[in-house]
Design a protein around this motif. Structure first.
Motif, short mmCIF file in Angstrom:
data_model
loop_
_atom_site.label_atom_id
_atom_site.label_comp_id
_atom_site.label_asym_id
_atom_site.label_seq_id
_atom_site.Cartn_x
_atom_site.Cartn_y
_atom_site.Cartn_z
N GLU A 169 47.89 24.54 -30.47
CA GLU A 169 47.41 24.20 -31.82
C GLU A 169 45.89 24.29 -31.80
OE1 GLU A 169 48.05 20.17 -32.95
OE2 GLU A 169 47.51 19.35 -30.98
N GLY A 170 45.31 24.51 -32.98
CA GLY A 170 43.86 24.59 -33.07
C GLY A 170 43.31 25.65 -32.14
N THR A 171 42.51 25.22 -31.16
CA THR A 171 41.99 26.15 -30.17
C THR A 171 42.39 25.69 -28.76
OG1 THR A 171 39.85 24.98 -30.01
CG2 THR A 171 40.03 26.74 -31.65
N ARG A 172 43.55 25.08 -28.67
CA ARG A 172 44.08 24.64 -27.38
C ARG A 172 45.22 25.55 -26.98
NH1 ARG A 172 47.80 19.50 -26.24
NH2 ARG A 172 48.00 19.73 -23.99
N TYR A 173 45.20 25.99 -25.70
CA TYR A 173 46.16 26.97 -25.21
C TYR A 173 46.95 26.39 -24.04
CZ TYR A 173 43.73 30.20 -28.23
OH TYR A 173 43.19 30.80 -29.34
N ASN A 174 48.09 27.03 -23.76
CA ASN A 174 48.94 26.63 -22.66
C ASN A 174 48.98 27.78 -21.66
OD1 ASN A 174 51.34 26.18 -21.01
ND2 ASN A 174 51.86 24.57 -22.46
N PRO A 175 48.02 27.83 -20.73
CA PRO A 175 47.94 28.96 -19.80
C PRO A 175 48.86 28.78 -18.61
CG PRO A 175 46.11 27.48 -19.43
CD PRO A 175 46.91 26.90 -20.57
N PRO A 176 49.00 29.83 -17.77
CA PRO A 176 49.79 29.69 -16.54
C PRO A 176 49.22 28.62 -15.62
CG PRO A 176 49.36 32.00 -17.03
CD PRO A 176 48.51 31.20 -17.96
N GLU A 177 50.02 28.23 -14.63
CA GLU A 177 49.69 27.10 -13.76
C GLU A 177 48.30 27.19 -13.12
OE1 GLU A 177 51.57 24.74 -9.89
OE2 GLU A 177 52.71 26.30 -10.92
N PRO A 178 47.84 28.36 -12.65
CA PRO A 178 46.50 28.38 -12.03
C PRO A 178 45.37 27.97 -12.97
CG PRO A 178 47.75 30.34 -11.41
CD PRO A 178 48.54 29.65 -12.48
N LEU A 179 45.64 27.97 -14.27
CA LEU A 179 44.60 27.61 -15.25
C LEU A 179 44.91 26.27 -15.93
CD1 LEU A 179 44.10 31.11 -16.92
CD2 LEU A 179 42.67 30.05 -15.16
N PHE A 180 45.67 25.43 -15.27
CA PHE A 180 46.11 24.18 -15.90
C PHE A 180 44.95 23.37 -16.46
CE2 PHE A 180 46.89 19.58 -15.41
CZ PHE A 180 47.85 19.43 -16.39
N GLU A 181 43.83 23.30 -15.75
CA GLU A 181 42.70 22.48 -16.20
C GLU A 181 42.20 22.92 -17.57
OE1 GLU A 181 38.23 21.10 -14.67
OE2 GLU A 181 39.36 22.61 -13.55
N TRP A 182 42.32 24.21 -17.86
CA TRP A 182 41.83 24.75 -19.14
C TRP A 182 42.71 24.32 -20.32
CZ3 TRP A 182 37.53 28.19 -19.35
CH2 TRP A 182 37.02 28.58 -18.11
N SER A 183 43.90 23.83 -20.02
CA SER A 183 44.84 23.49 -21.09
C SER A 183 44.58 22.12 -21.69
CB SER A 183 46.27 23.52 -20.54
OG SER A 183 46.50 22.42 -19.66
N LYS A 184 43.64 21.37 -21.15
CA LYS A 184 43.49 19.97 -21.52
C LYS A 184 42.61 19.73 -22.75
CE LYS A 184 44.05 18.40 -16.72
NZ LYS A 184 43.43 17.65 -15.59
N GLN A 185 41.98 20.75 -23.26
CA GLN A 185 41.06 20.53 -24.38
C GLN A 185 41.03 21.70 -25.34
OE1 GLN A 185 36.86 20.62 -22.97
NE2 GLN A 185 37.83 20.82 -20.96
N HIS A 186 40.49 21.44 -26.51
CA HIS A 186 40.30 22.49 -27.50
C HIS A 186 39.06 23.29 -27.11
CE1 HIS A 186 43.38 21.38 -30.46
NE2 HIS A 186 43.22 20.17 -29.94
N LEU A 187 39.27 24.57 -26.83
CA LEU A 187 38.21 25.39 -26.24
C LEU A 187 37.15 25.79 -27.26
CD1 LEU A 187 40.49 27.58 -23.97
CD2 LEU A 187 38.97 25.72 -23.25
N GLY A 188 37.52 25.92 -28.54
CA GLY A 188 36.55 26.35 -29.54
C GLY A 188 35.34 25.45 -29.62
N PRO A 189 35.50 24.19 -30.01
CA PRO A 189 34.34 23.31 -30.12
C PRO A 189 33.66 23.04 -28.78
CG PRO A 189 36.39 22.08 -30.48
CD PRO A 189 36.74 23.53 -30.46
N THR A 190 34.44 22.98 -27.71
CA THR A 190 33.86 22.73 -26.39
C THR A 190 32.90 23.85 -26.00
OG1 THR A 190 35.79 21.50 -25.64
CG2 THR A 190 34.37 22.42 -23.94
N LEU A 191 33.32 25.08 -26.17
CA LEU A 191 32.49 26.22 -25.78
C LEU A 191 31.36 26.48 -26.79
CD1 LEU A 191 35.30 28.62 -24.51
CD2 LEU A 191 33.77 27.17 -23.17
#
Length: 386
Positions: A169-191
């Motif tokens: 939802e929004g700018t949050r994604y569900n990536p494969p297991e090696p990228l699990f840490e990236w799944s914890k937040q909305h990437l749009g506003p963070t970046l």
């Protein structure tokens, strides 16, 4: 969830037609810029038949775009019929630039694109790095790329960011297991906060598809599908020249047509690595696989035997549901492996009254290198200008 996040609201006022709060380009200006992107050979006189505008309006809009620096006039071209020579219309590559970032399971890519679509891109290894470490490495790669393209940090209009995985939802994604840490937040506003620029986000398969739309087969055909062979397997769909996102933003999640039992035999690069390892061939990463691939390796034939029927199903489903003119094989698949899959594709259609239904042409992507990053760099341009 920061539901109010909208990268368009972060666009600097200097790009807007009339300052803060006004649009960047009008609908008619955008229609012209889109034509110039797809047809860089267009002349001023050739615009008329393609637009529902008077010649007077076209000349006025072109003058405004030229005054703002978005386009420039090229050499005079002789007419194909009686009349005066007309200047070519060119997007001004120095007007602004964008940055594109892709994050894969064990690698990343960064690209800088000028306003006319010229780009520089570099691959980066992020294997075993934390999210912060990976972002620091990505950030360090941007300045040298800008310099190589003759731009400064303040020349960047916006950033396109793509990551493997489906949209939650929004700018949050569900990536494969090696990228699990990236799944914890909305990437749009963070970046956006980190880079100080508006950031548009997408999954990496869609951005490789957009790369193909903006710079590859999409300049020739309006309807195509893109298969992205990476750690997982996905892709994207372009219909009538536009990237299709679907009701929940996940059009192109082609792995969804496989059952849990079939999951391990999908045509993924992760399953190929596993097949190679089981036959005694050690390849450390998908990036190494793409670079060093040898079709004679033990384990390749076994992978093809398992994966080809699933690949054929995808092709036939795409043909039946969206009727694309072309299906492009891309992502991180080695060219020789892609050619082998194309050769093994089983088309299900049968003739009726001696006539076969037309099927899509299968071809390898013509764009090499960091297609996800290149597509991500074109995303701000596609969202705002073309």
């Amino acid at each position: 969830m920061p539901a109010a996040y909208d990268p368009h609201t972060l666009i600097d006022a200097r790009y807007r037609r009339e300052g803060a709060g006004s649009p960047v380009v009008s609908l008619n200006e955008r229609a012209i810029l889109s034509l110039l992107w797809d047809r860089p050979d267009l002349t001023r006189s050739a615009l008329g038949p393609r637009l529902d505008l008077t010649q007077q309006s076209i000349h006025r809009i072109l003058a405004q775009l030229q005054e703002r620096g978005l386009i420039r006039l090229g050499p005079l071209e002789p007419p194909s019929y009686k009349g005066k020579p007309s200047p070519r219309l060119l997007l001004n590559d120095r007007y602004t630039c964008t940055v594109g970032i892709v994050v894969n399971t064990d690698s990343a890519g960064v690209a800088v694109m000028d306003f006319a679509g010229g780009f520089e891109a570099v691959p980066l290894s992020i294997q075993d790095l934390s999210m912060e470490e990976a972002l620091c490495r990505i950030e360090a790669a941007i300045a040298p790329l800008l310099a190589r393209k003759g731009f400064r940090e303040q020349d960047v209009f916006g950033i396109g960011f793509s990551i493997a995985g489906f949209l939650v939802e929004g700018t949050r994604y569900n990536p494969p297991e090696p990228l699990f840490e990236w799944s914890k937040q909305h990437l749009g506003p963070t970046l956006a906060e980190r880079f100080g620029r508006p950031v548009w986000t997408e999954n990496s398969a869609n951005m490789s598809t957009l790369c193909e739309r903006m710079l590859g087969v999409g300049r020739e055909v309006a309807n195509f599908a893109y298969l992205s062979f990476n750690y997982g397997f996905g892709g994207g769909v372009v219909l009538n020249g536009n990237l299709v996102r679907g009701g929940f933003g996940n059009a192109g999640e082609f792995s969804g047509m496989f059952t849990e039992h079939e999951w391990r035999d999908r045509p993924t690069m992760a399953s190929l690595l596993a097949s190679l390892a089981s036959h005694g061939v050690k390849v450390n990463s998908i990036a190494d696989l793409a670079r060093d691939f040898d079709p004679a390796w033990p384990g390749v034939e076994a992978w093809l035997e398992r994966a080809a029927p699933h690949h054929s199903r995808v092709i036939n489903v795409l043909s039946s549901v969206i009727d694309p003119e072309v299906v492009v094989l891309g992502g991180q698949i080695p060219a020789a492996l892609g050619e082998a899959l194309i050769a093994r594709t089983d088309i299900y259609t049968k003739p009726r009254y001696g006539i076969l239904r037309r099927m899509p042409r299968l071809e390898l992507s013509r764009i090499k290198g960091e297609t996800g990053a290149i597509g991500a760099a074109s995303l701000p341009l596609k969202e705002v200008f073309v």
